[in-house]
Design a protein around this motif. Structure first.
Motif, PDB file in Angstrom:
ATOM      1  N   HIS A  82     -21.332  -8.513  39.391  1.00 10.64           N
ATOM      2  CA  HIS A  82     -20.599  -9.210  38.335  1.00 10.64           C
ATOM      3  C   HIS A  82     -19.108  -9.071  38.600  1.00 10.64           C
ATOM      4  O   HIS A  82     -18.685  -8.259  39.417  1.00 10.64           O
ATOM      5  CB  HIS A  82     -20.928  -8.610  36.956  1.00 10.64           C
ATOM      6  CG  HIS A  82     -20.433  -7.211  36.789  1.00 10.64           C
ATOM      7  ND1 HIS A  82     -21.189  -6.098  37.104  1.00 10.64           N
ATOM      8  CD2 HIS A  82     -19.234  -6.719  36.345  1.00 10.64           C
ATOM      9  CE1 HIS A  82     -20.501  -4.998  36.863  1.00 10.64           C
ATOM     10  NE2 HIS A  82     -19.300  -5.356  36.405  1.00 10.64           N
ATOM     11  N   MET A  83     -18.326  -9.869  37.902  1.00 12.00           N
ATOM     12  CA  MET A  83     -16.876  -9.726  37.900  1.00 12.00           C
ATOM     13  C   MET A  83     -16.426  -9.557  36.460  1.00 12.00           C
ATOM     14  O   MET A  83     -16.856 -10.325  35.584  1.00 12.00           O
ATOM     15  CB  MET A  83     -16.187 -10.931  38.550  1.00 12.00           C
ATOM     16  CG  MET A  83     -16.305 -10.945  40.049  1.00 12.00           C
ATOM     17  SD  MET A  83     -15.236 -12.203  40.810  1.00 12.00           S
ATOM     18  CE  MET A  83     -15.398 -11.752  42.543  1.00 12.00           C
ATOM     19  N   GLY A  84     -15.603  -8.553  36.228  1.00 10.65           N
ATOM     20  CA  GLY A  84     -15.142  -8.276  34.880  1.00 10.65           C
ATOM     21  C   GLY A  84     -13.635  -8.130  34.831  1.00 10.65           C
ATOM     22  O   GLY A  84     -13.017  -7.639  35.780  1.00 10.65           O
ATOM     23  N   TYR A  99      -9.639  -7.304  25.300  1.00  6.68           N
ATOM     24  CA  TYR A  99     -10.494  -8.477  25.439  1.00  6.68           C
ATOM     25  C   TYR A  99     -11.152  -8.458  26.823  1.00  6.68           C
ATOM     26  O   TYR A  99     -10.466  -8.440  27.843  1.00  6.68           O
ATOM     27  CB  TYR A  99      -9.672  -9.750  25.282  1.00  6.68           C
ATOM     28  CG  TYR A  99      -8.790  -9.773  24.050  1.00  6.68           C
ATOM     29  CD1 TYR A  99      -9.260 -10.265  22.837  1.00  6.68           C
ATOM     30  CD2 TYR A  99      -7.475  -9.293  24.106  1.00  6.68           C
ATOM     31  CE1 TYR A  99      -8.451 -10.294  21.705  1.00  6.68           C
ATOM     32  CE2 TYR A  99      -6.658  -9.320  22.985  1.00  6.68           C
ATOM     33  CZ  TYR A  99      -7.151  -9.817  21.788  1.00  6.68           C
ATOM     34  OH  TYR A  99      -6.340  -9.837  20.680  1.00  6.68           O
ATOM     35  N   TYR A 100     -12.482  -8.480  26.846  1.00  9.06           N
ATOM     36  CA  TYR A 100     -13.216  -8.341  28.105  1.00  9.06           C
ATOM     37  C   TYR A 100     -13.985  -9.618  28.436  1.00  9.06           C
ATOM     38  O   TYR A 100     -14.733 -10.140  27.600  1.00  9.06           O
ATOM     39  CB  TYR A 100     -14.182  -7.163  28.019  1.00  9.06           C
ATOM     40  CG  TYR A 100     -15.016  -6.944  29.262  1.00  9.06           C
ATOM     41  CD1 TYR A 100     -14.429  -6.541  30.462  1.00  9.06           C
ATOM     42  CD2 TYR A 100     -16.389  -7.145  29.241  1.00  9.06           C
ATOM     43  CE1 TYR A 100     -15.193  -6.345  31.608  1.00  9.06           C
ATOM     44  CE2 TYR A 100     -17.159  -6.948  30.378  1.00  9.06           C
ATOM     45  CZ  TYR A 100     -16.556  -6.554  31.549  1.00  9.06           C
ATOM     46  OH  TYR A 100     -17.314  -6.359  32.683  1.00  9.06           O
ATOM     47  N   VAL A 101     -13.802 -10.095  29.677  1.00  7.52           N
ATOM     48  CA  VAL A 101     -14.510 -11.271  30.186  1.00  7.52           C
ATOM     49  C   VAL A 101     -15.428 -10.816  31.313  1.00  7.52           C
ATOM     50  O   VAL A 101     -14.977 -10.148  32.258  1.00  7.52           O
ATOM     51  CB  VAL A 101     -13.521 -12.333  30.713  1.00  7.52           C
ATOM     52  CG1 VAL A 101     -14.280 -13.536  31.269  1.00  7.52           C
ATOM     53  CG2 VAL A 101     -12.548 -12.757  29.621  1.00  7.52           C
ATOM     54  N   HIS A 102     -16.693 -11.164  31.229  1.00  8.51           N
ATOM     55  CA  HIS A 102     -17.706 -10.689  32.178  1.00  8.51           C
ATOM     56  C   HIS A 102     -18.504 -11.877  32.689  1.00  8.51           C
ATOM     57  O   HIS A 102     -19.177 -12.569  31.912  1.00  8.51           O
ATOM     58  CB  HIS A 102     -18.633  -9.703  31.453  1.00  8.51           C
ATOM     59  CG  HIS A 102     -19.723  -9.126  32.295  1.00  8.51           C
ATOM     60  ND1 HIS A 102     -19.651  -7.854  32.822  1.00  8.51           N
ATOM     61  CD2 HIS A 102     -20.926  -9.626  32.679  1.00  8.51           C
ATOM     62  CE1 HIS A 102     -20.758  -7.591  33.489  1.00  8.51           C
ATOM     63  NE2 HIS A 102     -21.552  -8.660  33.425  1.00  8.51           N
ATOM     64  N   LEU A 103     -18.417 -12.131  33.997  1.00  9.92           N
ATOM     65  CA  LEU A 103     -19.212 -13.187  34.618  1.00  9.92           C
ATOM     66  C   LEU A 103     -20.284 -12.555  35.491  1.00  9.92           C
ATOM     67  O   LEU A 103     -19.994 -11.752  36.387  1.00  9.92           O
ATOM     68  CB  LEU A 103     -18.329 -14.101  35.470  1.00  9.92           C
ATOM     69  CG  LEU A 103     -17.325 -14.988  34.731  1.00  9.92           C
ATOM     70  CD1 LEU A 103     -16.690 -15.980  35.698  1.00  9.92           C
ATOM     71  CD2 LEU A 103     -17.965 -15.727  33.568  1.00  9.92           C
ATOM     72  N   GLU A 104     -21.520 -12.913  35.220  1.00 12.57           N
ATOM     73  CA  GLU A 104     -22.676 -12.418  35.959  1.00 12.57           C
ATOM     74  C   GLU A 104     -23.797 -13.428  35.781  1.00 12.57           C
ATOM     75  O   GLU A 104     -24.080 -13.825  34.639  1.00 12.57           O
ATOM     76  CB  GLU A 104     -23.103 -11.048  35.435  1.00 12.57           C
ATOM     77  CG  GLU A 104     -24.291 -10.447  36.153  1.00 12.57           C
ATOM     78  CD  GLU A 104     -24.633  -9.056  35.642  1.00 12.57           C
ATOM     79  OE1 GLU A 104     -25.489  -8.402  36.251  1.00 12.57           O
ATOM     80  OE2 GLU A 104     -24.045  -8.625  34.623  1.00 12.57           O
ATOM     81  N   PRO A 105     -24.428 -13.884  36.833  1.00 12.68           N
ATOM     82  CA  PRO A 105     -25.501 -14.858  36.682  1.00 12.68           C
ATOM     83  C   PRO A 105     -26.534 -14.408  35.649  1.00 12.68           C
ATOM     84  O   PRO A 105     -27.044 -13.283  35.716  1.00 12.68           O
ATOM     85  CB  PRO A 105     -26.102 -14.935  38.097  1.00 12.68           C
ATOM     86  CG  PRO A 105     -24.941 -14.618  38.993  1.00 12.68           C
ATOM     87  CD  PRO A 105     -24.158 -13.577  38.249  1.00 12.68           C
TER      88      PRO A 105
END
Length: 221
Positions: A82-84, A99-105
């Motif tokens: 993932h990318m956070g 504020y946290y943004v988390h990209l993970e399939p």
């Protein structure tokens, strides 16, 4: 800002989580990292419109390393899948709520709050909630907040924390081991052209929660 590039890389590294593959495809990682920083920059610009403390925060200072710390883990795969990015005026290692943004399939999310607070800070936050329960409830039980963040905390004490009455009507808010909130979103949410605006709209609903926590945390950090 090309979100599919990020998701493609994460799917590839998940299927090929080894140093040989990563070193041979490092250009894919660099491209994905660049696109993720572009996303964070766009989100920071929009959050800054309602949270002045975020102005001047740089995307590169919000991201985390792709390399996993495997020293104390049975899972020895070397790379995160993932990318956070943690957008926080006090830095990504701060106890302050950000504020946290988390990209993970299949596991993309937006989140915020304060995690792993030192014991004295955690007790002070609980005391602030206890002393100002009506204000806290007006924030976390507001329908505009709950539509995105239905639950506060992930891990909870089984009994009332020491120093607080067990019969307190809203004791469940004091049992939180961390004060966080999460909003899961499908991948398609992030691939829309207006995703930075939509992300910022969700975080705007979270800001009163962050302000409540940070008012107390300010005394400790």
């Amino acid at each position: 800002m090309n979100i599919p590039v990020i998701l493609h890389f994460l799917k590839e590294v998940s299927a090929n989580n080894n140093r040989e593959w990563f070193n041979a495809h490092k250009d894919l990682y660099e491209e994905a990292r660049h696109e993720f920083e572009n996303l964070l920059s766009a989100v920071i610009a929009r959050i800054s419109l309602f949270d002045e403390s975020i102005r001047g925060v740089q995307a590169k200072d919000c991201t985390y390393r792709i390399y996993r710390d495997t020293r104390f883990s049975q899972d020895k795969t070397p790379y995160k899948t993932h990318m956070g990015g943690y957008i926080n005026a006090h830095g990504k290692k701060s106890d302050h709520c950000g504020y946290y943004v988390h990209l993970e399939p299949d596991n993309c999310l937006l989140a915020g709050g304060s995690y792993c607070l030192p014991p004295k800070t955690l007790k002070a936050v609980r005391q602030a909630i206890y002393d100002n329960i009506d204000e806290f409830r007006s924030i976390v039980e507001n329908p505009a907040f709950k539509q995105y963040f239905p639950t506060i905390g992930e891990d909870f004490l089984k009994t009332a924390p020491k120093g607080f009455p067990k019969d307190f009507e809203y004791i469940h808010y004091l049992k939180c081991k961390e004060y966080t909130c999460y909003c899961h979103q499908p991948e398609s949410f992030f691939t829309e052209p207006d995703s930075p605006e939509r992300i910022a709209e969700i975080f705007k609903e979270m800001k009163p929660f962050a302000d409540f926590l940070n008012y107390t945390i300010d005394d400790f950090e």
